[in-house]
Write a protein that holds these residues in place. Sequence first.
Motif, mmCIF file in Angstrom:
data_model
loop_
_atom_site.group_PDB
_atom_site.id
_atom_site.type_symbol
_atom_site.label_atom_id
_atom_site.label_comp_id
_atom_site.label_asym_id
_atom_site.label_seq_id
_atom_site.Cartn_x
_atom_site.Cartn_y
_atom_site.Cartn_z
ATOM 1 N N GLN A 20 34.325 66.856 51.346
ATOM 2 C CA GLN A 20 33.522 65.894 52.097
ATOM 3 C C GLN A 20 32.019 66.156 52.005
ATOM 4 O O GLN A 20 31.229 65.272 52.283
ATOM 5 N N HIS A 117 42.105 72.033 52.689
ATOM 6 C CA HIS A 117 41.712 70.888 53.532
ATOM 7 C C HIS A 117 41.936 69.607 52.717
ATOM 8 O O HIS A 117 41.014 69.044 52.128
ATOM 9 N N ASN A 161 44.610 72.878 56.892
ATOM 10 C CA ASN A 161 44.104 71.920 57.860
ATOM 11 C C ASN A 161 45.139 70.832 58.133
ATOM 12 O O ASN A 161 45.621 70.187 57.203
ATOM 13 N N GLU A 162 45.482 70.663 59.389
ATOM 14 C CA GLU A 162 46.247 69.523 59.887
ATOM 15 C C GLU A 162 47.533 69.221 59.110
ATOM 16 O O GLU A 162 47.639 68.198 58.408
ATOM 17 N N GLU A 348 38.065 71.267 65.482
ATOM 18 C CA GLU A 348 37.394 69.981 65.245
ATOM 19 C C GLU A 348 37.467 69.146 66.514
ATOM 20 O O GLU A 348 38.485 69.148 67.212
ATOM 21 N N TRP A 386 33.052 68.289 64.921
ATOM 22 C CA TRP A 386 33.130 67.563 63.647
ATOM 23 C C TRP A 386 32.122 66.422 63.712
ATOM 24 O O TRP A 386 32.336 65.504 64.474
ATOM 25 N N GLU A 393 34.002 60.332 54.409
ATOM 26 C CA GLU A 393 35.095 60.247 55.377
ATOM 27 C C GLU A 393 36.350 59.641 54.717
ATOM 28 O O GLU A 393 36.813 58.566 55.069
ATOM 29 N N TRP A 394 36.872 60.324 53.702
ATOM 30 C CA TRP A 394 38.136 59.970 53.064
ATOM 31 C C TRP A 394 38.215 58.466 52.758
ATOM 32 O O TRP A 394 37.278 57.922 52.200
HETATM 33 C C1 BGC Z 1 39.902 65.831 59.322
HETATM 34 C C2 BGC Z 1 38.502 65.630 58.779
HETATM 35 C C3 BGC Z 1 38.029 64.227 59.076
HETATM 36 C C4 BGC Z 1 38.023 64.047 60.578
HETATM 37 C C5 BGC Z 1 37.477 62.725 61.052
HETATM 38 C C6 BGC Z 1 40.097 65.256 60.700
HETATM 39 O O1 BGC Z 1 41.397 64.826 60.855
HETATM 40 O O2 BGC Z 1 40.251 67.187 59.282
HETATM 41 O O3 BGC Z 1 38.520 65.913 57.397
HETATM 42 O O4 BGC Z 1 36.796 63.946 58.507
HETATM 43 O O5 BGC Z 1 39.340 64.154 61.053
HETATM 44 O O6 BGC Z 1 38.279 61.685 60.641
#
Ligand code: BGC
Length: 446
Positions: A20, A117, A161-162, A348, A386, A393-394
């Motif tokens: 990112q 991540h 991550n997640e 986050e 965050w 943002e993906w």
């Molecule tokens: C992710 C981040 C993302 C953020 C905001 C999280 O779930 O780890 O990569 O940018 O949410 O959407």
Amino acid sequence: MKTSKFPDGFLWGTATSAHQVEGGNTNNDWWAWEQVPGHIKNGDTSAIACDWWRGEKYREDFDLARALNQNAHRLSVEWSRIEPREDEWSAEAFAFYRHVLSALRERGMIPLVTLHHFTNPLWLRAQGAWETEAVVPRFERFVTRVVQELGDLCDFWVTINEPIIMIMPTYILGEWVPGKKDFGLAMRVLRNVLRAHAVAYHAIHRVQPHARVGLAHNLLPFNPANPRSALNRLAVRAQDFIYNRMFLLALKDGVLRFPLGLGERVPEAVGTQDYIGLNFYFSRRLALDWSQPGMLFARTLPAHPWGVPYDDELLEWFGKGDIDPEAFYRTVKWLAEYAPGVPIYITENGVCDRNDEVRPRYLIAYLTALHRAIQEGAPVKGYFHWTLVDNFEWSEGYSLQFGLIANDLATQTRTLKPSATLYAQIARENAITESMSQCANEPNGQ
Ligand code: BGC
């Protein structure tokens, strides 16, 4: 409201991830995905992002973070840079991350490094990435190598991550790479994530016995849109179990409960969290919807306003959930009960809000809720907002801006938003004072 003091030694930081912010990560599956029209809003790509790689802009960003009194930073290392082809290791990538971590340490900031991540090297994707158990030894080898190379600069790690986000938008909704909709496959991926985390945990401790290792869990409380409906409550319980509980329970007792498994045991996963990482954004209201079997017959209701009119950006995001500090408080308390005595870090928390209209209030409300949980005994040791700088943002590209600091993409010029200053005051005082709360309730936090 009186002053809410946080515990001594509390970590105040921000979180980022490699893909990112770095730019130029062209050797991973997200980059390939970004090249296909329609995958990313407005046709954006990670391109140079915040220019950390080529332009070494991390130095300037860390200067800003330090000047804003942050004493920690969470970032990730990019697997596809470090291991560009299977079992080939890039000295250039390791040198880069040594510079990055040293830059943090020189500024007196503690690094928390995420080892995975979301992005995967192309060679790993070609092998099926997390869909096959072969990923487990591959990840173990990668993690071992990283800790051998960077362990003198960092001893605080997030393995993955997640886990739940590794399957939801990817294998259930089909909106992120690899764009599949296959619940059974999603469960297989999640089992591999669990096993990979477990072997990584043990591998890190073999290289670095004193390391602190955990995962960053995305937790999302669900509420029934119609609490009087037994069916609605049932749908909420099912979603809650799948989203929030089954993975955490497997980490606790090593049992893969349905639908994650059929009661199989993964004993190596038990006790593999030296701390618990929590990524928390919002809660979600679910209504019954028989047309959505893939979502267990539930549909998200659009967020109800939180005191302010939502602009398009906020609406886009909070179509997914409600700003809900109370749910944050309850979730932290629940984690404290789930693993008594195990430290908790908020890895986050944030909101997309280009104009910083909501963020100051959001910060105060969420941190006040966190403070209440700490007062009641939750062992929370730090908070990573965050994010530091607006970034890629993906699938939303650059349309959603979560940064405390704005970034002009074309010129790479950084500008502080009001909440950056508010967060700096909180970090400096290690507290939320009455005047901060008042200030945050003014428009734009001025
Ligand atoms: C992710 C981040 C993302 C953020 C905001 C999280 O779930 O780890 O990569 O940018 O949410 O959407």
